[in-house]
Scaffold this active site. Structure first.
Site, short mmCIF file in Angstrom:
data_model
loop_
_atom_site.label_atom_id
_atom_site.label_comp_id
_atom_site.label_asym_id
_atom_site.label_seq_id
_atom_site.Cartn_x
_atom_site.Cartn_y
_atom_site.Cartn_z
N LEU A 9 37.53 82.42 11.83
CA LEU A 9 37.10 81.93 10.51
C LEU A 9 36.64 80.48 10.62
O LEU A 9 37.43 79.60 10.95
CB LEU A 9 38.26 82.04 9.51
CG LEU A 9 38.89 83.43 9.36
CD1 LEU A 9 39.96 83.41 8.29
CD2 LEU A 9 37.81 84.45 8.99
N ALA A 10 35.36 80.26 10.35
CA ALA A 10 34.83 78.92 10.58
C ALA A 10 33.77 78.53 9.56
O ALA A 10 32.88 77.74 9.84
CB ALA A 10 34.25 78.85 11.99
N ALA A 11 33.86 79.10 8.34
CA ALA A 11 32.78 78.86 7.38
C ALA A 11 33.08 77.74 6.40
O ALA A 11 32.19 77.28 5.68
CB ALA A 11 32.50 80.15 6.61
N ARG A 16 39.22 68.71 2.44
CA ARG A 16 40.30 67.74 2.61
C ARG A 16 40.05 66.76 3.75
O ARG A 16 40.71 65.73 3.86
CB ARG A 16 41.63 68.50 2.82
CG ARG A 16 42.10 69.23 1.59
CD ARG A 16 43.17 70.28 1.90
NE ARG A 16 42.58 71.52 2.40
CZ ARG A 16 43.27 72.62 2.71
NH1 ARG A 16 44.59 72.61 2.59
NH2 ARG A 16 42.67 73.71 3.15
N GLN A 73 28.74 83.71 5.85
CA GLN A 73 29.42 83.76 4.54
C GLN A 73 28.72 82.74 3.64
O GLN A 73 28.90 81.54 3.81
CB GLN A 73 30.91 83.40 4.70
CG GLN A 73 31.69 83.59 3.41
CD GLN A 73 33.09 82.98 3.49
OE1 GLN A 73 33.37 82.10 4.30
NE2 GLN A 73 33.98 83.43 2.61
N THR A 79 39.56 83.29 2.47
CA THR A 79 39.66 83.81 3.84
C THR A 79 39.48 85.33 3.90
O THR A 79 38.95 85.84 4.90
CB THR A 79 41.00 83.38 4.49
OG1 THR A 79 42.07 83.61 3.54
CG2 THR A 79 41.00 81.92 4.87
N ASN A 228 43.85 70.43 8.39
CA ASN A 228 43.12 70.41 7.12
C ASN A 228 42.69 69.01 6.72
O ASN A 228 41.83 68.85 5.86
CB ASN A 228 43.97 71.01 6.01
CG ASN A 228 44.22 72.50 6.23
OD1 ASN A 228 43.33 73.21 6.70
ND2 ASN A 228 45.41 72.96 5.92
N LYS A 351 21.52 50.52 36.09
CA LYS A 351 20.93 51.56 35.24
C LYS A 351 19.95 52.39 36.05
O LYS A 351 19.05 51.83 36.69
CB LYS A 351 20.21 50.92 34.04
CG LYS A 351 19.84 51.88 32.99
CD LYS A 351 18.41 52.16 32.64
CE LYS A 351 17.21 51.71 33.27
NZ LYS A 351 15.96 52.08 32.63
N ASN A 377 22.59 43.24 50.52
CA ASN A 377 23.41 42.30 49.76
C ASN A 377 22.57 41.75 48.61
O ASN A 377 21.54 41.10 48.84
CB ASN A 377 23.88 41.15 50.65
CG ASN A 377 24.88 40.28 49.91
OD1 ASN A 377 26.03 40.65 49.75
ND2 ASN A 377 24.39 39.16 49.41
#
Ligand code: UD1
Ligand code: MG
Length: 457
Positions: A9-11, A16, A73, A79, A228, A351, A377
């Site tokens: 469940l990740a929708a 909060r 969703q 849920t 949360n 770099k 050097n």
């Protein structure tokens, strides 16, 4: 074996968290929470995983691409509604379906495996992973009947004072008989304080149908922490950090101060390497044996070979050989290669350059877009002048070159093998092999000049 499916469940937006970043993408030890969950699921034998995405769908998908199918969703109605979105993919299948929340990043595959085993052993149609929390605030509470059997789960906001006193909590990880799950989901209502379709209500529905509903307790509450808000996020970070550090220590790495050492989940470190305090090693890194890293060092996406010392320095996206000494206070920027036995000293920035074996830039230098041969050097204050405001140019410094202090090498330019550059030179033309190049005005001493000024001292 029964076929196994998983739903992550990740929708949710993660209100909060009070963040622009969607909740499950908040990193713990540098990796999004949902990816930690996915990694644990990947360690199990699962026939098909479906991730429910909604808020930030594209970003979540990009982290899990190739490892999960996705169901969208559109509105986050709870849920149970989230799991319903997987119906088109999983609804008709026979087997066991595991449901895990994308905001429980500390959950371990061994615990999920034990949950699945228990589920099969007791022949349950639903099994909840539960744990005991000293402070259960915010979690769903497990309500059991007189014989100790699970009756239902009550959410914090719907719980009576007496129910709130229960400290066995719903971890948000469950397994279900797949077909019964999708049937029961159709019967879940949103008649509760939050007006949401709660997945935990499936437990009560199956229980009232006379199905076997079970609970598997883990004694490790920490593992089931649901994130949360940012307070829980910091707790998760501390727990995950100490897990990672302990694993390295058990494999033979000395960490002087584990509380102040930050190592990402994708870092490998060889035996007898010592990590000093306030060091961060993140991204994909491999560090060899017998190295000394830190204090106060940051290494990101780099490969460090054996017996190398890096103190109070930053190394990013680079490759460092054996027996190299870096720092204190050096900055190795992306795409650099520092070969064996080289020395990069204090206040040196490298770099996108190659530094050959045994070469030294010991103090106060900028080496950018350069190929430096071996045993070179670079004196104090050597600068590659690589940028004309529009384009970057290459400086080539061949083997055995000696660059005197405070020299500017204006690129594109080549200093050929064995040549010397006199201190204070600004080199704009190539220097031939074994030549001495002096590019500065001659010194003039005006004798008695000061004395004759007639200034009263
Ligand atoms: C949930 C459980 C609670 C449990 C806790 C464990 C419910 C109603 N409550 O509460 O019993 O103790 O987890 O951590 O399930 N999500 C969606 N779509 C939605 C709503 C949520 O995909 O419509 C996802 C969220 O992104 C999150 C997960 O489901 O990853 C859980 O939702 P969340 O709002 O965090 O539930 P909790 O209040 O923690
Ligand atoms: Mg939650």
């Amino acid at each position: 074996m029964n076929k196994r499916y998983a739903v992550i469940l990740a929708a949710g937006q993660g209100t909060r968290m009070k963040s622009k970043l969607y909740k499950v993408l908040h990193p713990v030890c540098g990796k999004p929470m949902v990816e930690h969950v996915m990694n644990q699921i990947s360690d199990l034998q699962i026939n098909q995983t479906v991730t429910i995405v909604g808020h930030g769908a594209e970003e979540v998908q990009s982290h899990l691409e190739g490892r999960s199918l996705f169901a969208f969703q559109e509105e986050q109605l709870g849920t149970a509604h989230a799991v319903m979105q997987a119906e088109a993919i999983l609804g008709e299948k026979d087997g066991v379906t595991l449901v895990v929340c994308g905001d429980t990043p500390l959950i371990k595959s061994q615990t999920i495996e034990a949950l699945l085993k228990h589920h099969v052993e007791v022949d349950a149609k639903a099994t909840i992973l539960t744990s005991y929390a000293d402070n259960p605030t915010g979690y769903g509470r497990i309500l059991r009947d007189g014989q100790g059997l699970v009756e239902r789960i009550v959410e914090e906001k719907d719980a009576s004072t007496q129910e709130k006193a229960v400290n066995e909590i719903n971890t948000g990880t469950y397994c279900f008989d797949n077909k019964l799950l999708f049937e029961a989901l159709k019967r879940v209502s949103n008649d509760n304080v939050q007006g949401e379709y709660y997945l935990p209500d499936v437990i009560e529905i199956l229980q009232s149908q006379g199905e076997v509903v079970s609970a598997y307790q883990t004694d490790d509450f920490e593992e089931t922490l649901g994130v949360n808000d940012r307070v829980a996020l910091a707790q998760a970070e501390i727990i995950m950090k100490s897990r990672i550090n302990e694993e390295h220590m058990r494999k033979g790495v000395t960490i002087i101060d584990p509380n102040n050492t930050y190592i990402g989940p994708d870092v490998k470190i060889g035996r007898d390497t010592i990590i000093y305090p306030n060091t961060t090693i993140s991204g994909e890194c491999v560090i060899g044996e017998d190295c000394q890293i830190g204090p106060g060092t940051e290494i990101n996406h780099s490969l460090i070979e054996n017996e190398t010392v890096i103190q109070q320095s930053v190394v990013r996206y680079s490759k460092i050989g054996n027996n190299v000494v870096i720092g204190p206070f050096a900055h190795i920027r992306p795409d650099s290669v520092i070969n064996n036995k080289a020395k990069i000293g204090n206040f040196v920035e490298i770099k996108k350059s190659i530094i050959g074996q045994g070469s030294k830039a010991s103090h106060l230098s900028y080496i950018g877009d350069a190929e430096v041969g071996s045993n070179v050097n670079l004196g104090c204050g050597s600068i590659t002048v690589n940028y004309d405001g529009k384009q970057k140019y290459l400086t080539k410094i061949e083997d055995d070159v000696f660059v005197g202090c405070n020299s500017n090498l204006v690129a594109p330019v080549t200093i050929s093998k064995g040549a010397y550059v006199a201190a204070g030179s600004t080199i704009t033309e190539d220097v031939p092999e074994e030549a001495l190049s002096i590019a500065r005005s001659r010194q003039v001493n005006k004798n008695n000049y000061v004395k004759n000024l007639n200034i009263k001292k």
